[in-house]
Design a protein around this motif. Structure first.
Motif, PDB file in Angstrom:
ATOM      1  N   LEU A  74       0.820  -1.205   0.000  1.00  0.00           N
ATOM      2  CA  LEU A  74       0.000   0.000   0.000  1.00  0.00           C
ATOM      3  C   LEU A  74       0.857   1.260   0.000  1.00  0.00           C
ATOM      4  O   LEU A  74       0.381   2.336  -0.326  1.00  0.00           O
ATOM      5  N   GLY A  75       2.095   1.129   0.396  1.00  0.00           N
ATOM      6  CA  GLY A  75       3.014   2.260   0.407  1.00  0.00           C
ATOM      7  C   GLY A  75       4.394   1.778   0.757  1.00  0.00           C
ATOM      8  O   GLY A  75       4.558   0.816   1.481  1.00  0.00           O
ATOM      9  N   GLY A  76       5.399   2.427   0.227  1.00  0.00           N
ATOM     10  CA  GLY A  76       6.766   2.034   0.534  1.00  0.00           C
ATOM     11  C   GLY A  76       7.301   1.006  -0.437  1.00  0.00           C
ATOM     12  O   GLY A  76       6.790   0.824  -1.537  1.00  0.00           O
ATOM     13  N   ARG A  77       8.319   0.315  -0.027  1.00  0.00           N
ATOM     14  CA  ARG A  77       9.025  -0.635  -0.886  1.00  0.00           C
ATOM     15  C   ARG A  77       8.404  -2.029  -0.813  1.00  0.00           C
ATOM     16  O   ARG A  77       7.733  -2.369   0.137  1.00  0.00           O
ATOM     17  N   ARG A  78       8.695  -2.836  -1.818  1.00  0.00           N
ATOM     18  CA  ARG A  78       8.281  -4.242  -1.830  1.00  0.00           C
ATOM     19  C   ARG A  78       9.036  -4.973  -0.718  1.00  0.00           C
ATOM     20  O   ARG A  78      10.188  -4.656  -0.424  1.00  0.00           O
ATOM     21  N   PRO A  79       8.407  -5.977  -0.094  1.00  0.00           N
ATOM     22  CA  PRO A  79       9.061  -6.701   0.998  1.00  0.00           C
ATOM     23  C   PRO A  79      10.410  -7.299   0.611  1.00  0.00           C
ATOM     24  O   PRO A  79      11.351  -7.278   1.406  1.00  0.00           O
ATOM     25  N   GLU A  80      10.531  -7.816  -0.621  1.00  0.00           N
ATOM     26  CA  GLU A  80      11.782  -8.458  -1.023  1.00  0.00           C
ATOM     27  C   GLU A  80      12.934  -7.460  -1.162  1.00  0.00           C
ATOM     28  O   GLU A  80      14.095  -7.861  -1.193  1.00  0.00           O
ATOM     29  N   GLU A  81      12.652  -6.166  -1.207  1.00  0.00           N
ATOM     30  CA  GLU A  81      13.699  -5.150  -1.299  1.00  0.00           C
ATOM     31  C   GLU A  81      14.295  -4.795   0.060  1.00  0.00           C
ATOM     32  O   GLU A  81      15.386  -4.244   0.138  1.00  0.00           O
ATOM     33  N   LEU A  82      13.584  -5.091   1.121  1.00  0.00           N
ATOM     34  CA  LEU A  82      13.956  -4.595   2.440  1.00  0.00           C
ATOM     35  C   LEU A  82      15.169  -5.240   3.084  1.00  0.00           C
ATOM     36  O   LEU A  82      15.943  -4.540   3.735  1.00  0.00           O
ATOM     37  N   PRO A  83      15.390  -6.554   2.976  1.00  0.00           N
ATOM     38  CA  PRO A  83      16.529  -7.143   3.689  1.00  0.00           C
ATOM     39  C   PRO A  83      17.872  -6.501   3.326  1.00  0.00           C
ATOM     40  O   PRO A  83      18.726  -6.334   4.199  1.00  0.00           O
ATOM     41  N   SER A  84      18.056  -6.108   2.105  1.00  0.00           N
ATOM     42  CA  SER A  84      19.334  -5.517   1.706  1.00  0.00           C
ATOM     43  C   SER A  84      19.513  -4.105   2.231  1.00  0.00           C
ATOM     44  O   SER A  84      20.612  -3.547   2.125  1.00  0.00           O
ATOM     45  N   LEU A  85      18.481  -3.509   2.804  1.00  0.00           N
ATOM     46  CA  LEU A  85      18.547  -2.134   3.280  1.00  0.00           C
ATOM     47  C   LEU A  85      18.888  -2.009   4.760  1.00  0.00           C
ATOM     48  O   LEU A  85      18.933  -0.896   5.277  1.00  0.00           O
ATOM     49  N   ALA A  86      19.105  -3.113   5.450  1.00  0.00           N
ATOM     50  CA  ALA A  86      19.429  -3.063   6.884  1.00  0.00           C
ATOM     51  C   ALA A  86      20.649  -2.177   7.082  1.00  0.00           C
ATOM     52  O   ALA A  86      21.620  -2.240   6.339  1.00  0.00           O
ATOM     53  N   GLY A  87      20.540  -1.290   8.067  1.00  0.00           N
ATOM     54  CA  GLY A  87      21.633  -0.375   8.375  1.00  0.00           C
ATOM     55  C   GLY A  87      21.541   0.934   7.621  1.00  0.00           C
ATOM     56  O   GLY A  87      22.375   1.821   7.802  1.00  0.00           O
ATOM     57  N   THR A  88      20.510   1.086   6.775  1.00  0.00           N
ATOM     58  CA  THR A  88      20.308   2.340   6.069  1.00  0.00           C
ATOM     59  C   THR A  88      18.993   2.939   6.491  1.00  0.00           C
ATOM     60  O   THR A  88      18.113   2.256   6.993  1.00  0.00           O
TER      61      THR A  88
END
Length: 92
Positions: A74-88
């Motif tokens: 509904l808003g934001g990024r797709r779930p599969e994109e999130l793991p690589s963003l840890a620490g950002t």
């Protein structure tokens, strides 16, 4: 930090996962409760941070796999994109 607002079909369309800071979860739950009762479903609000998401993805968690597969974002990024963003810092 808003990273994802998604509706998951994984549990008969009755699970809503929203990933916000913990302080925002109670008002979100309260607002959903008012509307969900009228609409006839029971929401479940799950708060996760990026480290949680990275761990779930790394461990191939079945629940997280179903979110990746079935989420309607509904808003934001797709779930599969999130793991690589840890620490950002991520903004919808």
């Amino acid at each position: 930090m808003r990273v994802l607002a998604a509706f998951s079909k994984a549990f008969d369309g009755q699970i809503i996962t929203i990933h916000f800071p913990d302080r925002l979860l109670p008002p979100i739950r309260d607002n959903l409760a008012v509307h969900s009762e009228r609409m006839g479903f029971t929401p479940s609000v799950v708060g996760l941070d990026l480290e949680d998401i990275s761990r779930l993805a790394r461990d191939d968690d079945p629940w997280w796999s179903s979110v990746v597969k079935d989420a309607i974002v509904l808003g934001g990024r797709r779930p599969e994109e999130l793991p690589s963003l840890a620490g950002t810092e991520v903004h919808g």
